[in-house]
Design a protein around this motif. Structure first.
Motif, PDB file in Angstrom:
ATOM      1  N   GLN A  53      52.420  26.821  33.617  1.00 35.70           N
ATOM      2  CA  GLN A  53      53.601  27.691  33.606  1.00 35.70           C
ATOM      3  C   GLN A  53      53.285  29.004  32.893  1.00 35.70           C
ATOM      4  N   ILE A  54      52.552  28.939  31.786  1.00 37.78           N
ATOM      5  CA  ILE A  54      52.161  30.148  31.064  1.00 37.78           C
ATOM      6  C   ILE A  54      51.278  31.017  31.957  1.00 37.78           C
ATOM      7  N   GLN A  55      50.340  30.397  32.667  1.00 38.29           N
ATOM      8  CA  GLN A  55      49.450  31.133  33.566  1.00 38.29           C
ATOM      9  C   GLN A  55      50.247  31.803  34.687  1.00 38.29           C
ATOM     10  N   GLU A  56      51.239  31.107  35.228  1.00 39.70           N
ATOM     11  CA  GLU A  56      52.070  31.687  36.283  1.00 39.70           C
ATOM     12  C   GLU A  56      52.853  32.897  35.760  1.00 39.70           C
ATOM     13  N   GLU A  57      53.374  32.802  34.533  1.00 38.96           N
ATOM     14  CA  GLU A  57      54.098  33.920  33.939  1.00 38.96           C
ATOM     15  C   GLU A  57      53.169  35.106  33.697  1.00 38.96           C
ATOM     16  N   ASP A  58      51.954  34.819  33.219  1.00 39.85           N
ATOM     17  CA  ASP A  58      50.952  35.882  33.047  1.00 39.85           C
ATOM     18  C   ASP A  58      50.664  36.566  34.379  1.00 39.85           C
ATOM     19  N   ASN A  59      50.506  35.760  35.450  1.00 37.22           N
ATOM     20  CA  ASN A  59      50.195  36.334  36.762  1.00 37.22           C
ATOM     21  C   ASN A  59      51.346  37.180  37.301  1.00 37.22           C
ATOM     22  N   ARG A  60      52.594  36.750  37.078  1.00 34.09           N
ATOM     23  CA  ARG A  60      53.742  37.558  37.507  1.00 34.09           C
ATOM     24  C   ARG A  60      53.774  38.898  36.776  1.00 34.09           C
ATOM     25  N   LEU A  61      53.533  38.858  35.472  1.00 34.98           N
ATOM     26  CA  LEU A  61      53.483  40.092  34.687  1.00 34.98           C
ATOM     27  C   LEU A  61      52.364  40.996  35.203  1.00 34.98           C
ATOM     28  N   TYR A  62      51.194  40.421  35.435  1.00 34.75           N
ATOM     29  CA  TYR A  62      50.041  41.175  35.925  1.00 34.75           C
ATOM     30  C   TYR A  62      50.345  41.833  37.268  1.00 34.75           C
ATOM     31  N   GLN A  63      50.941  41.080  38.198  1.00 31.70           N
ATOM     32  CA  GLN A  63      51.230  41.621  39.530  1.00 31.70           C
ATOM     33  C   GLN A  63      52.208  42.793  39.454  1.00 31.70           C
ATOM     34  N   LYS A  64      53.190  42.700  38.563  1.00 30.58           N
ATOM     35  CA  LYS A  64      54.139  43.814  38.394  1.00 30.58           C
ATOM     36  C   LYS A  64      53.428  45.079  37.962  1.00 30.58           C
ATOM     37  N   LEU A  65      52.442  44.923  37.094  1.00 34.61           N
ATOM     38  CA  LEU A  65      51.746  46.087  36.543  1.00 34.61           C
ATOM     39  C   LEU A  65      50.606  46.573  37.429  1.00 34.61           C
ATOM     40  N   ARG A  66      49.948  45.668  38.108  1.00 34.59           N
ATOM     41  CA  ARG A  66      48.735  46.013  38.854  1.00 34.59           C
ATOM     42  C   ARG A  66      49.023  46.786  40.131  1.00 34.59           C
ATOM     43  N   HIS A  67      50.110  46.465  40.802  1.00 37.84           N
ATOM     44  CA  HIS A  67      50.347  47.033  42.124  1.00 37.84           C
ATOM     45  C   HIS A  67      51.285  48.232  42.077  1.00 37.84           C
ATOM     46  N   GLN A  68      50.973  49.154  41.187  1.00 36.18           N
ATOM     47  CA  GLN A  68      51.727  50.398  41.093  1.00 36.18           C
ATOM     48  C   GLN A  68      51.049  51.443  41.980  1.00 36.18           C
ATOM     49  N   THR A  69      51.850  52.259  42.646  1.00 41.78           N
ATOM     50  CA  THR A  69      51.269  53.332  43.456  1.00 41.78           C
ATOM     51  C   THR A  69      50.901  54.527  42.585  1.00 41.78           C
ATOM     52  N   LYS A  70      51.580  54.665  41.449  1.00 40.11           N
ATOM     53  CA  LYS A  70      51.212  55.700  40.480  1.00 40.11           C
ATOM     54  C   LYS A  70      51.290  55.097  39.092  1.00 40.11           C
ATOM     55  N   PRO A  71      50.555  55.660  38.122  1.00 40.75           N
ATOM     56  CA  PRO A  71      50.553  55.084  36.771  1.00 40.75           C
ATOM     57  C   PRO A  71      51.954  55.059  36.167  1.00 40.75           C
ATOM     58  N   ILE A  72      52.236  53.989  35.435  1.00 39.30           N
ATOM     59  CA  ILE A  72      53.507  53.851  34.733  1.00 39.30           C
ATOM     60  C   ILE A  72      53.437  54.669  33.456  1.00 39.30           C
ATOM     61  N   SER A  73      54.504  55.365  33.145  1.00 39.53           N
ATOM     62  CA  SER A  73      54.612  56.013  31.843  1.00 39.53           C
ATOM     63  C   SER A  73      56.055  55.897  31.378  1.00 39.53           C
ATOM     64  N   GLY A  74      56.225  55.876  30.084  1.00 38.28           N
ATOM     65  CA  GLY A  74      57.571  55.769  29.527  1.00 38.28           C
ATOM     66  C   GLY A  74      57.565  56.175  28.073  1.00 38.28           C
ATOM     67  N   SER A  75      58.752  56.333  27.532  1.00 43.17           N
ATOM     68  CA  SER A  75      58.873  56.683  26.120  1.00 43.17           C
ATOM     69  C   SER A  75      60.160  56.098  25.556  1.00 43.17           C
ATOM     70  N   ASN A  76      60.169  55.988  24.235  1.00 44.10           N
ATOM     71  CA  ASN A  76      61.328  55.489  23.501  1.00 44.10           C
ATOM     72  C   ASN A  76      61.852  54.166  24.070  1.00 44.10           C
ATOM     73  N   ILE A  77      60.989  53.130  23.992  1.00 48.67           N
ATOM     74  CA  ILE A  77      61.313  51.795  24.489  1.00 48.67           C
ATOM     75  C   ILE A  77      61.404  50.862  23.284  1.00 48.67           C
ATOM     76  N   PRO A  78      62.540  50.299  22.938  1.00 49.55           N
ATOM     77  CA  PRO A  78      63.854  50.521  23.539  1.00 49.55           C
ATOM     78  C   PRO A  78      64.429  51.879  23.150  1.00 49.55           C
ATOM     79  N   ASP A  79      65.488  52.262  23.861  1.00 41.68           N
ATOM     80  CA  ASP A  79      66.130  53.542  23.554  1.00 41.68           C
ATOM     81  C   ASP A  79      66.945  53.423  22.265  1.00 41.68           C
ATOM     82  N   SER A  80      67.626  54.481  21.881  1.00 43.48           N
ATOM     83  CA  SER A  80      68.353  54.498  20.609  1.00 43.48           C
ATOM     84  C   SER A  80      69.505  53.495  20.557  1.00 43.48           C
TER      85      SER A  80
END
Length: 197
Positions: A53-80
């Motif tokens: 189950q831990i491995q499956e959760e890791d793989n889901r997280l990985y797939q969300k991050l790996r298959h981006q068409t452009k690099p993810i960027s963000g700031s102030n996480i969480p917001d105020s």
């Protein structure tokens, strides 16, 4: 232990960071050496989640991050207001994993830390299979109430340790480097020596 330092035995329960569900209980022995090094920790946990189950959760997280068409960027996480945008939750989860090593390494018997905010996050697109991010995280130091800014470069691939390089700059103080090692999945970290970004 007069020559070595203070030893503590700690029993605690854990919970899944995102769902809040029970994740098991642990018994730890923590030795704070007299020399200024990270605490020595021996820990045994009874996990509620199966390794699969831990491995499956890791793989889901990985797939969300790996298959981006452009690099993810963000700031102030969480917001105020304490909110995290749903598309930034995987970015936050990796920042928590990476910064936990920094906090462990910097903690002493009299100082502890928690991650207050991801000030900035930027994904690097790699030619290999690894995920890579640059983060600036703010750590809250207790009991001093000081906020410490740390730059962290994190790389990760499921079934491999998270690799972290970092340097921290306390308010009004000079640059500080860190290094160390610990293995695991996205919940574990391998910290590389030096902070050569």
């Amino acid at each position: 232990i007069p020559e070595a330092g203070h030893k503590y035995y700690v029993q605690f329960t854990t919970e899944d960071y995102q769902s809040g569900e029970d994740a098991g209980s642990c018994l730890a022995m923590v030795l704070y050496p007299k020399t200024k090094v990270p605490p020595l920790v021996t820990i045994k946990c009874s996990d509620v989640k199966e390794p699969k189950q831990i491995q499956e959760e890791d793989n889901r997280l990985y797939q969300k991050l790996r298959h981006q068409t452009k690099p993810i960027s963000g700031s102030n996480i969480p917001d105020s207001h304490g909110n995290i945008e749903p598309d930034m939750e995987p970015v936050w989860a990796l920042a928590v994993a990476g910064s936990s090593y920094i906090m462990w390494e910097k903690s002493t018997e009299n100082l502890s830390y928690f991650m207050a905010q991801v000030k900035s996050a930027r994904q690097w697109i790699r030619k290999d299979e690894f995920i890579e991010f640059d983060y600036t995280v703010l750590l809250h130091e207790l009991p001093t109430q000081e906020i410490i800014s740390c730059h962290m470069r994190l790389t990760w691939l499921p079934a491999h340790p998270v690799k972290v390089k970092y340097f921290c700059t306390p308010q009004n103080q000079g640059l500080e480097e860190g290094s160390g090692a610990e293995s695991g999945s996205a919940a574990g970290i391998l910290h590389e020596k030096g902070a050569n970004f």
